[in-house]
Design a protein around this motif. Sequence first.
Motif, mmCIF file in Angstrom:
data_model
loop_
_atom_site.group_PDB
_atom_site.id
_atom_site.type_symbol
_atom_site.label_atom_id
_atom_site.label_comp_id
_atom_site.label_asym_id
_atom_site.label_seq_id
_atom_site.Cartn_x
_atom_site.Cartn_y
_atom_site.Cartn_z
ATOM 1 N N SER A 211 22.680 -66.795 80.442
ATOM 2 C CA SER A 211 21.558 -66.178 79.678
ATOM 3 C C SER A 211 21.086 -64.789 80.330
ATOM 4 N N ALA A 212 21.036 -64.876 81.612
ATOM 5 C CA ALA A 212 20.562 -63.738 82.486
ATOM 6 C C ALA A 212 21.529 -62.524 82.147
ATOM 7 N N ALA B 14 22.435 -57.394 79.458
ATOM 8 C CA ALA B 14 23.244 -56.664 78.638
ATOM 9 C C ALA B 14 22.400 -56.025 77.357
ATOM 10 N N ILE B 15 21.486 -56.659 77.077
ATOM 11 C CA ILE B 15 20.719 -56.041 75.860
ATOM 12 C C ILE B 15 19.724 -54.926 76.404
ATOM 13 N N GLY B 16 19.031 -55.278 77.595
ATOM 14 C CA GLY B 16 18.261 -54.035 78.310
ATOM 15 C C GLY B 16 19.046 -52.920 78.382
ATOM 16 N N GLU B 17 20.289 -53.053 78.907
ATOM 17 C CA GLU B 17 21.251 -51.834 79.409
ATOM 18 C C GLU B 17 21.511 -51.100 78.143
ATOM 19 N N GLU C 94 25.412 -59.842 69.639
ATOM 20 C CA GLU C 94 26.449 -60.754 69.348
ATOM 21 C C GLU C 94 26.312 -61.981 70.211
ATOM 22 N N GLN C 95 26.289 -61.405 71.532
ATOM 23 C CA GLN C 95 26.362 -62.443 72.554
ATOM 24 C C GLN C 95 25.217 -63.391 72.601
ATOM 25 N N PHE C 96 23.982 -62.886 72.273
ATOM 26 C CA PHE C 96 22.488 -63.180 72.257
ATOM 27 C C PHE C 96 22.716 -64.649 71.227
ATOM 28 N N PHE C 97 23.225 -64.214 69.984
ATOM 29 C CA PHE C 97 23.291 -64.883 68.728
ATOM 30 C C PHE C 97 24.296 -66.164 69.036
ATOM 31 N N ARG D 268 11.054 -69.190 72.560
ATOM 32 C CA ARG D 268 10.255 -68.319 71.838
ATOM 33 C C ARG D 268 9.977 -67.074 72.819
ATOM 34 N N THR D 269 9.785 -67.324 74.175
ATOM 35 C CA THR D 269 9.503 -66.084 74.824
ATOM 36 C C THR D 269 10.327 -65.370 75.091
ATOM 37 N N THR D 270 11.835 -65.785 75.081
ATOM 38 C CA THR D 270 12.964 -64.973 75.172
ATOM 39 C C THR D 270 12.973 -64.073 73.923
#
Length: 1313
Positions: free
Chosen positions: A1130-1131, A1136-1139, A1173-1176, A1283-1285
């Motif tokens: 998850s980290a 990756a999203i931030g990047e 995609e990775q997140f989902f 929820r926080t994520t």
Amino acid sequence: MSGSSAVSGAAPCRFAHYFAICGIDTETGLEPDELAALYQWLEADRHGRDPDAAATGENFEQSPLKRTFKSKVLARYPENVEWNPFDQDAVNMLCMPKGLSFRTQADQRDPQFHSFIITKEDGSRTYGFVHTFYEEVTSPQICSAMQTLYQMHNAEHASNNPPSSSSSSSSSSMDSLASSLDEADSPTSSSTLSSSRRVGGYDSTRDTLYVSKALCLITPMPFMHACRRFLSQLHRAVTAATAPPLPLESYVHNILYEVPLPAPGRSLKFHGVYEPIVCQRPGLGELPLADFPLAEAFSLLGVENLVQVFTCTLLEMQILLYSQDYQRLMTVAEGITTLLFPFQWQHVYVPILPASLLHFLDAPVPYLMGLQSKEGADRSKLELPQEANLCFVDIDNHYIELPEDFPHFPNKTEFIQELSEVLLSYGISANTGAPPRTRTSPGSTPGSTPSTPGRERKTVALRQLEDDGRNGNLAGEELAVLELLQGNATLERLQALTKRTGVTVARVDALRAGVKAQSTDGQGERTAAEEEELKNAKLNVQLREVFASRFTTMFADYEAFVIQSAPDLESWLTNREQMHNFDKASFLSDQPEPYLPFLSHFIETQMFATFIDNKIMSQWEEKELQLRVFDARIDKARLYNVRAPSLRSSSYQRCSILKESAQTIEQRLMKIDHTAIHPHLLDMKIGQGRYEQGYFPKLQADVLNTGPTNNKWSHRTATTQRRKDRHRQQTEHLNLDNDLKEKYMQEARSLGKNLRQPKLSDLSPAVIAQTNWKFVEGLLKECRMKTKRMLVEKMGREAVELGHGEANITGLEENTLIASLCDLLERIWSHGLQVKQGKSALWSHLLHHQAREEKLEQQQAESPVSHVPERRKSDCSIAMPSLRVSLIQDMRHIQSMSEIKTDVGRARAWIRLSLEKKVLSQHLKQLLSGQALTKKLYKRYAFLRCEEEKEQFLFHLLSLNAVDYFCFTSVFTTIMIPYRVVIIPIKKLSNAMTTSNPWVCVSGELGDSGIMQIPKNVLEMTFDCQNLGKLTTVQLGHDNAGLLAKWLVDCVMVRNEITGHTYRFPCGRWLGKGVDDGSLERVLIGELVVPCGDEDSGRSCRTPPLQRSPSQTRRISITSLSGRGYKPTSAQIQEAIGEAVNNIVKHFHKPEKERGSLTVLLCGESSLVAALEQFFHHGFKSARLFQKTVFVWDFVEKAVAYMESADQMGDLQETAEGMTCQSLCHYVNAINSTPRNIGKDGKFQLLVCLGARDRLLPQWLPLLVECPVILRMYEDTALLRDRTTVNALIGVLETLHDFPITLEASLVKGIDL
């Protein structure tokens, strides 16, 4: 002794340094001009004729009166001045650039005036003013020599009359000459004589022979009008019917020793033979002295042309002026260089190029030269060594030829408008009218202008005096007197009036002389001259002020960007070459957009560099004069208007001080500050220098070689000089040995400067060789500096991409640097050319090489050798066949581009293409390896035949392979380019072939190719298409027909067949119904393949670039083949999203020209879509129920179905949430109903892209999270259920709202929203 010491003390303040007389030396008689002969020899050598034949034969072709004979400096006074040694050869050559010329009583013999300039090694200048007239030849030897030459000439003509022998070689022409001399009395030869007489021959019994003689004044400052009038009065004294009031020695002695230079800001009156002469010198805060009439330069060329030539001069191109009239050459050259204020021309400056120095046009450096055109000469016959960067100015025909594509001067239209208005206010039409004829001395040709225009002019002048309030020093009563005087001849009252008001010049003088004209003959134009002079002086200063004010506005803040890095002068001088003195990038980023093309070129010039050097040196020593005036103006402008708000505005600011500047000059000329001592009788031997009308007497040297000893200002200047010297020694701030300091200074100042002027005297082959050697060294040094600058500019960019970095205008700067590299290569290729062909020397050499190679190819075609085996070999590997590096092939590509019309353009395109392909050094090495060809095309001293320098030069160019250029693709955007596409399937897991009909569409930054069918069972195709720019995406699909309709593709390779750039579009997925995500088409995102450092730099290997390799393991979808079993934590997903979001933000912070492709950041490797995609996928229950994979898109569809049903139940009212809900449903349905066969992952990608574009993603996320479907499809630990994520993710995605995201057409094709 005391006399000469006085001379030395006073001379820096003397008006004139030398008076010289050039003409025929009766002792040595008629000598053919060796220099002219040398020139003919050089020319013959250049054209490959036999030089010796040329030297003897050619001279007989020309009639003796037209030939050039050697002139000599007959006398000069004083013998020498220590701080300005007399350069006899230069003065002789420039007083009579064509040598002596002879005339008979039948020819025109009007006196001529011209000026010249001698530039010393240190850049200081001395001016010469020359009055040339014709004097009767009294020496019987010379008359008989001319007669003999005529007989030889006629005999030669008689023998050469049959056309067959007209080009006979020297030996036969000499024989025929001898034989024809023997039969000089025969009837045939006498008939030729009579025919030649009609053409203007010479017969001593019947004709009077005249020869040219020149009177020359050499002065430290260009007081052109004053010198012109003094010399013409001196000549008048010789031709007048009565002897002058005093012996001529008195006048010459007076101007040499008793007339001082006017002090700055003062005017001076001194006396010629007949009338007083007035001159004035600008004050310290004003523009420096310039006395050449700009009005004439403007009317000769026209305003627009002059501004264009001025721009070429600023950009340090080669400028060649061309005219029959020496004075016109000088007027235009001096005019243009004075307008450069506060900058100064730093290169070769020879406004009058003597015939013997024509080989100097070969110089591969910027120059400003003037070439005298022969009467009736045809411009097309003029052979110029290089024209790629030449601005050719045909003054007499008012036309100019400009180098290709050079930037315009900022605000050119408004600028021309303002200049035209200034000219019109003085009655000069702004378009090119017929140019004013340069008349010599006002009194020399009586009656040559009718008196009416003069009178009209005076009336206008008086009216202006009245209306304009410019009559500050005329009371009303006197104006009335003036009016009274205008019609009638009351000379005494006029003189009384002038005495009373102290007004001695311009209009009153004009009136006085106008009246005099009725009583005395031939002096009517006297006054118009003075009035003309005042008008010229005022117009000059106003035109120059308009130019100066452009620079004041353009460079108002230049000081802020000067980099003062050295602690003291010594360390600055020693490290001068390594230092950056000016922050170019920041300066340019502060300028208005329209100015950039011009400014980015201009700040690279030597004149700008020298200007900045002077600025830096002014911390330690006295400010250079022009810089001082310029800085004072900028400070003044700052006081009056704070420029900060209008900093980047490109609106035109007119010059505001035109009126004051003209008034200053007028007041100075009206109120004389200083009158020099009158000419007086000298202590001379009686009887010498007796007056003989029409002949300039031999002056007495003893009285003219020393000045008076008791001259008050000579002592004054000597003491001030001593005081200055003492002061300088006290403030010697460097504890350096003086000589050493001087050496440093000279070296630093001469950085990058080449010869200012060729040596005008010694023209031995050794000197020519040495000059050329200097050029070779200069070219090599320039090449080193330019390549280094290009590398720093390119590589520095990555380093400076923070804040206000160099990145800001690199696109523009890169273009400037490449253009200057093209110019340098052209100059190198035109140095030492044997025979000129076409305007571009480089392209001409390439064409020779091509012809040679093609001939060889034909010969080899008979013995077949082909490249098929190589191709077979590469076919079995996964990549496409490598592109052969071929110089000829690159040339053919350029030749097939119909957009480029000229040779210069083709050479530039070829250089750009070679740079982009990283083969420039390699190609040029190949071109120069043909030794035989290089020898045939170039002289021994040419740069390209200096082996060691050539090697170093190629090595410098090789360093450019370290950086990536797209300088060809980005400039020629409309050309057709062949592309090759290769589709690489994964053969182990699928059929290499498919029964369906595949298609492909390639897109780039400039457009797309449209859908193209791929022939069945062929995995490679080529297509022609208008330049697509850098490639971004490939759409690949098929129509699902036949039994084997499933296709597993590894990647698609696309190559630009001209530039060799290859792009890899990774896929790694199936295309087919019922397999993978059921997609029949995919959008693949490209990456440029970096060729590996093979020996052959053109061959590309297919390894992906190093920095990309870690992410390579994860293909676009978790569900893809390679993605299975790869579970990021998850980290890692959050990182990756931030990047991904960060990269998009950075993209928009770059200047538009350098952004690159946004599609890659949205859909490519480590892109936004990939990260989401990775997140989902985290915690997604994609268990295979009955062997069917579940996709994220299935979750989205179920969520939407739930929302729609809830909506129909009426659970969702018209709230904001309800609207969002509707938008999500609308988008998902639009994507589902598209006619395109995109798979489920493709649909998810599309939803993310559209949501990012329309700023809806952060609003959609909560809806998906709150939907009950999530409980069925996601595990409890999934990120989507935390929820926080999710809130953190929403926050991150909202940062994209500040940017206008646009999607490439290939992504959103067929979506109807």
